[in-house]
Design a protein around this motif. Sequence first.
Motif, PDB file in Angstrom:
ATOM      1  N   PHE A  93       0.826  -1.200   0.000  1.00 47.97           N
ATOM      2  CA  PHE A  93       0.000   0.000   0.000  1.00 47.97           C
ATOM      3  C   PHE A  93       0.863   1.254   0.000  1.00 47.97           C
ATOM      4  CE2 PHE A  93       0.873  -0.788   4.482  1.00 47.97           C
ATOM      5  CZ  PHE A  93       1.167   0.476   4.969  1.00 47.97           C
ATOM      6  N   GLU A  94       0.282   2.342  -0.470  1.00 45.30           N
ATOM      7  CA  GLU A  94       0.855   3.683  -0.378  1.00 45.30           C
ATOM      8  C   GLU A  94      -0.233   4.601   0.169  1.00 45.30           C
ATOM      9  OE1 GLU A  94       2.527   5.093  -3.993  1.00 45.30           O
ATOM     10  OE2 GLU A  94       3.763   3.306  -4.322  1.00 45.30           O
ATOM     11  N   TYR A  95       0.119   5.389   1.172  1.00 43.18           N
ATOM     12  CA  TYR A  95      -0.873   6.241   1.823  1.00 43.18           C
ATOM     13  C   TYR A  95      -0.307   7.635   2.042  1.00 43.18           C
ATOM     14  CZ  TYR A  95      -3.994   8.027   5.504  1.00 43.18           C
ATOM     15  OH  TYR A  95      -4.856   8.787   6.245  1.00 43.18           O
ATOM     16  N   VAL A  96      -1.018   8.624   1.535  1.00 47.43           N
ATOM     17  CA  VAL A  96      -0.688  10.033   1.781  1.00 47.43           C
ATOM     18  C   VAL A  96      -1.826  10.606   2.627  1.00 47.43           C
ATOM     19  CG1 VAL A  96      -0.331  12.313   0.766  1.00 47.43           C
ATOM     20  CG2 VAL A  96       0.571  10.272  -0.385  1.00 47.43           C
ATOM     21  N   PRO A  97      -1.566  10.932   3.901  1.00 47.88           N
ATOM     22  CA  PRO A  97      -2.632  11.465   4.754  1.00 47.88           C
ATOM     23  C   PRO A  97      -3.101  12.842   4.289  1.00 47.88           C
ATOM     24  CG  PRO A  97      -0.781  10.651   6.067  1.00 47.88           C
ATOM     25  CD  PRO A  97      -0.315  10.715   4.644  1.00 47.88           C
ATOM     26  N   TYR A  98      -4.356  13.093   4.506  1.00 45.95           N
ATOM     27  CA  TYR A  98      -4.928  14.420   4.230  1.00 45.95           C
ATOM     28  C   TYR A  98      -4.296  15.448   5.160  1.00 45.95           C
ATOM     29  CZ  TYR A  98      -8.400  18.193   4.503  1.00 45.95           C
ATOM     30  OH  TYR A  98      -9.032  19.410   4.522  1.00 45.95           O
ATOM     31  N   ASP A  99      -3.908  16.580   4.606  1.00 45.29           N
ATOM     32  CA  ASP A  99      -3.330  17.656   5.406  1.00 45.29           C
ATOM     33  C   ASP A  99      -3.954  18.974   4.944  1.00 45.29           C
ATOM     34  OD1 ASP A  99      -1.610  19.706   6.491  1.00 45.29           O
ATOM     35  OD2 ASP A  99      -0.156  18.126   6.896  1.00 45.29           O
ATOM     36  N   LYS A 100      -4.897  19.457   5.716  1.00 47.17           N
ATOM     37  CA  LYS A 100      -5.623  20.674   5.347  1.00 47.17           C
ATOM     38  C   LYS A 100      -4.708  21.881   5.291  1.00 47.17           C
ATOM     39  CE  LYS A 100      -9.611  23.475   6.709  1.00 47.17           C
ATOM     40  NZ  LYS A 100     -10.725  23.629   7.686  1.00 47.17           N
ATOM     41  N   ALA A 101      -3.799  21.980   6.289  1.00 54.43           N
ATOM     42  CA  ALA A 101      -2.925  23.159   6.358  1.00 54.43           C
ATOM     43  C   ALA A 101      -2.012  23.259   5.145  1.00 54.43           C
ATOM     44  CB  ALA A 101      -2.094  23.121   7.642  1.00 54.43           C
ATOM     45  N   ARG A 102      -1.568  22.123   4.628  1.00 55.80           N
ATOM     46  CA  ARG A 102      -0.655  22.119   3.486  1.00 55.80           C
ATOM     47  C   ARG A 102      -1.399  21.980   2.155  1.00 55.80           C
ATOM     48  NH1 ARG A 102       2.186  19.054   7.477  1.00 55.80           N
ATOM     49  NH2 ARG A 102       4.256  19.921   7.954  1.00 55.80           N
ATOM     50  N   GLY A 103      -2.700  21.804   2.215  1.00 61.41           N
ATOM     51  CA  GLY A 103      -3.475  21.637   0.995  1.00 61.41           C
ATOM     52  C   GLY A 103      -3.221  20.310   0.302  1.00 61.41           C
ATOM     53  N   VAL A 104      -2.920  19.257   1.096  1.00 61.35           N
ATOM     54  CA  VAL A 104      -2.610  17.936   0.536  1.00 61.35           C
ATOM     55  C   VAL A 104      -3.839  17.038   0.638  1.00 61.35           C
ATOM     56  CG1 VAL A 104      -1.164  15.881   0.730  1.00 61.35           C
ATOM     57  CG2 VAL A 104      -0.180  18.146   1.152  1.00 61.35           C
ATOM     58  N   PRO A 105      -4.364  16.557  -0.484  1.00 58.01           N
ATOM     59  CA  PRO A 105      -5.511  15.654  -0.428  1.00 58.01           C
ATOM     60  C   PRO A 105      -5.073  14.244  -0.014  1.00 58.01           C
ATOM     61  CG  PRO A 105      -4.822  15.935  -2.698  1.00 58.01           C
ATOM     62  CD  PRO A 105      -3.963  16.862  -1.877  1.00 58.01           C
ATOM     63  N   GLU A 106      -5.990  13.501   0.538  1.00 62.73           N
ATOM     64  CA  GLU A 106      -5.688  12.116   0.919  1.00 62.73           C
ATOM     65  C   GLU A 106      -5.553  11.258  -0.334  1.00 62.73           C
ATOM     66  OE1 GLU A 106      -7.449   9.386   4.356  1.00 62.73           O
ATOM     67  OE2 GLU A 106      -8.772   9.386   2.605  1.00 62.73           O
ATOM     68  N   TYR A 107      -4.582  10.356  -0.287  1.00 57.05           N
ATOM     69  CA  TYR A 107      -4.370   9.413  -1.391  1.00 57.05           C
ATOM     70  C   TYR A 107      -4.074   8.043  -0.808  1.00 57.05           C
ATOM     71  CZ  TYR A 107      -1.971   6.912  -5.152  1.00 57.05           C
ATOM     72  OH  TYR A 107      -1.597   5.980  -6.069  1.00 57.05           O
ATOM     73  N   PHE A 108      -4.710   7.024  -1.383  1.00 60.57           N
ATOM     74  CA  PHE A 108      -4.457   5.660  -0.910  1.00 60.57           C
ATOM     75  C   PHE A 108      -4.570   4.701  -2.089  1.00 60.57           C
ATOM     76  CE2 PHE A 108      -5.584   1.507   0.782  1.00 60.57           C
ATOM     77  CZ  PHE A 108      -4.649   1.358   1.786  1.00 60.57           C
ATOM     78  N   GLU A 109      -3.612   3.797  -2.168  1.00 60.32           N
ATOM     79  CA  GLU A 109      -3.629   2.776  -3.221  1.00 60.32           C
ATOM     80  C   GLU A 109      -3.069   1.475  -2.648  1.00 60.32           C
ATOM     81  OE1 GLU A 109      -2.402   2.343  -7.908  1.00 60.32           O
ATOM     82  OE2 GLU A 109      -0.998   3.373  -6.564  1.00 60.32           O
TER      83      GLU A 109
END
Length: 215
Positions: free
Chosen positions: A65-81
Motif C-alpha cells: 500500500f501507499e498512503y498520503v494522509p490528508y493535510d488541510k494546512a498544506r493543501g494535501v488531499p488524501e491518497y491511498f492505493e
Amino acid sequence: MMMMILPLFSQDVSQERMVRFALWASTEIYPGVEEPEKDTFSLPVRKIREISPFILSGMIYGWKFEYVPYDKARGVPEYFEFTPLNVLSDSEISSIKYAKPWVEDSRLYCWVEFRRSDPQIHIFKGWESVLHPRIQGEGYAPLAEGFDGIQKACGEALKFAVRNYERKWIKSKPKEISGTVLMREPPKIGVAAGRYKITLDFFMETDKIVEYKTF
C-alpha cells in the motif's frame, strides 16, 4: 434506519494450513447485467470465483500500500492505493475449493477453502513470528456496486487500519507512508444499512515513512 448485520461465520479450522472463510453472492441481477442467465446460480457462482483469488492473495502473499494522509494546512488531499504482492497463479486458482453451498435470503453462500503449500506456510509463520504491528479496519461500499464493492470495501478497511496506526504511533503527520500487510484472520463480510461491511485484520510491515522537511 436500523443497521442490519448478517451473521458472521465462525472459523472452525486452523488458518495456518487450511485457509477457510465464507463468501456469498446475490442470486438477483447485478448492476450492468441486462439479461438474467438461464441458470439462477450461474452468475453468483461466477462472482464468487472472481473475488476469491483477490481475497486469498491478501491472506497468502499480502498486499502493498501507499498512503498520503490528508493535510488541510498544506493543501494535501488524501491518497491511498493498494495492490496484491503476488497474484494467484492459474494452478493456485484451480486448487481453490468451494464447499457446502447453501441459499438464504436470495444469496448463494459457500465456504471458500485453500490449502497452503509449505512455502506459503513459511510466509505466514514468518509474519507471525516477527513483532509486526497488528492492525484492524472496517470498510464499506454500496451493495449496488456488486463485487467491485467488495474490493472497494477491502481497500477502505485497509486504509482505515493504516490511518489509525499512523495517528496513534507516528508523532508528526507523515508526508507519505508505504508498506505491506498480510491478512492474519479471515475477512468478516456482512451487510449494514444497504452496504457491504468488511472487517479485516492484518500484520503490517512499514517500508517507508517520508516526513515533511518543514511546515
